[in-house]
Design a protein around this motif. Structure first.
Motif, PDB file in Angstrom:
ATOM      1  N   GLU A   1      -7.288   7.457   5.131  1.00 39.98           N
ATOM      2  CA  GLU A   1      -7.293   9.107   5.157  1.00 39.98           C
ATOM      3  C   GLU A   1      -6.220   9.548   4.015  1.00 39.98           C
ATOM      4  O   GLU A   1      -6.339  10.717   3.932  1.00 39.98           O
ATOM      5  N   GLN A   2      -5.478   8.793   3.376  1.00 36.63           N
ATOM      6  CA  GLN A   2      -4.631   9.214   2.291  1.00 36.63           C
ATOM      7  C   GLN A   2      -5.480   9.810   0.976  1.00 36.63           C
ATOM      8  O   GLN A   2      -5.074  10.296   0.168  1.00 36.63           O
TER       9      GLN A   2
ATOM     10  N   GLU B   1       0.778  -1.075   0.095  1.00 36.91           N
ATOM     11  CA  GLU B   1       0.094  -0.068  -0.046  1.00 36.91           C
ATOM     12  C   GLU B   1       0.750   1.040   0.154  1.00 36.91           C
ATOM     13  O   GLU B   1       0.477   2.212  -0.559  1.00 36.91           O
ATOM     14  N   ASP B   2       1.962   1.338   0.623  1.00 42.72           N
ATOM     15  CA  ASP B   2       2.901   2.238   0.903  1.00 42.72           C
ATOM     16  C   ASP B   2       3.437   2.607  -0.462  1.00 42.72           C
ATOM     17  O   ASP B   2       3.703   3.714  -1.144  1.00 42.72           O
TER      18      ASP B   2
ATOM     19  N   VAL C   1       1.666   9.526  -5.967  1.00 45.19           N
ATOM     20  CA  VAL C   1       2.471  10.658  -5.613  1.00 45.19           C
ATOM     21  C   VAL C   1       3.465  11.160  -6.491  1.00 45.19           C
ATOM     22  O   VAL C   1       3.325  12.269  -7.156  1.00 45.19           O
TER      23      VAL C   1
ATOM     24  N   THR D   1      -9.606  20.640   3.724  1.00 46.10           N
ATOM     25  CA  THR D   1      -8.613  20.869   2.503  1.00 46.10           C
ATOM     26  C   THR D   1      -8.705  22.277   2.059  1.00 46.10           C
ATOM     27  O   THR D   1      -9.443  22.939   2.284  1.00 46.10           O
TER      28      THR D   1
ATOM     29  N   VAL E   1      -6.331   2.873  -3.419  1.00 51.90           N
ATOM     30  CA  VAL E   1      -5.742   3.570  -1.993  1.00 51.90           C
ATOM     31  C   VAL E   1      -7.163   3.598  -1.234  1.00 51.90           C
ATOM     32  O   VAL E   1      -8.285   4.040  -1.915  1.00 51.90           O
TER      33      VAL E   1
ATOM     34  N   LEU F   1       0.833   4.190  -2.746  1.00 49.71           N
ATOM     35  CA  LEU F   1       0.648   5.637  -2.577  1.00 49.71           C
ATOM     36  C   LEU F   1       1.873   6.418  -3.103  1.00 49.71           C
ATOM     37  O   LEU F   1       1.531   7.400  -3.629  1.00 49.71           O
ATOM     38  N   GLN F   2       2.919   5.956  -2.809  1.00 42.85           N
ATOM     39  CA  GLN F   2       4.186   6.645  -3.267  1.00 42.85           C
ATOM     40  C   GLN F   2       4.176   6.782  -5.009  1.00 42.85           C
ATOM     41  O   GLN F   2       4.640   8.017  -5.290  1.00 42.85           O
TER      42      GLN F   2
ATOM     43  N   ILE G   1      -5.050  12.937  -1.940  1.00 44.02           N
ATOM     44  CA  ILE G   1      -4.389  12.393  -3.293  1.00 44.02           C
ATOM     45  C   ILE G   1      -5.520  12.844  -4.502  1.00 44.02           C
ATOM     46  O   ILE G   1      -4.881  13.011  -5.509  1.00 44.02           O
TER      47      ILE G   1
END
Length: 133
Positions: free
Chosen positions: A77-78, A25-26, A33, A133, A74, A29-30, A82
């Motif tokens: 909370e991310q 998952e990390d 981004v 946001t 994803v 996410l990366q 995003i």
């Protein structure tokens, strides 16, 4: 005492330990981004002009499509920040690629462009923005 540089086996062991800690998952996410940041640079809206390099809308579009495809993976909370960043990139892409088109006489269609700008402003005012946001 001087510190010794780690040998190959020590480096391999350290890498293995890091790999145990990294979650898929990390990495997803990366990657999203990174795609958003690259897309913004290819549109010339991130970093200085020297850092952004040559504008490349086709590369920006590919970055947007890649980020959108991965976004489904994803959650939590991310997701909100995003999704917001991706939306901003998409809006910038539309502004960049749908500028005033020349008419056959070589003049820009300013009246049509003004109408398009007004339509976009109305659409933006109707966009829901997540709280905080």
């Amino acid at each position: 005492m001087s510190e010794q540089e780690p040998n190959e086996e020590q480096l391999r062991a350290a890498l293995e330990e890091q790999m145990k800690q990294i979650r898929v998952e990390d990495v997803v996410l990366q990657t999203i981004v990174t795609l958003i940041n690259l897309g913004a640079r290819r549109l010339g809206i991130a970093g200085s002009p020297e850092e952004a390099g040559e504008r490349d809308p086709a590369q920006a579009q590919l970055a947007i499509e890649g980020a959108r495809a991965l976004l489904a993976l994803v959650d939590g909370e991310q997701l909100a920040p995003i999704r917001d960043a991706l939306s901003q990139l998409q809006m910038a892409f539309v502004r960049e690629t749908q500028g005033a088109a020349p008419d056959p006489a070589g003049e820009t269609q300013t009246q049509t462009q003004t109408q398009e700008d007004e339509d976009r402003a109305r659409a933006r005012s109707k966009l829901w923005t997540p709280p905080g946001t």
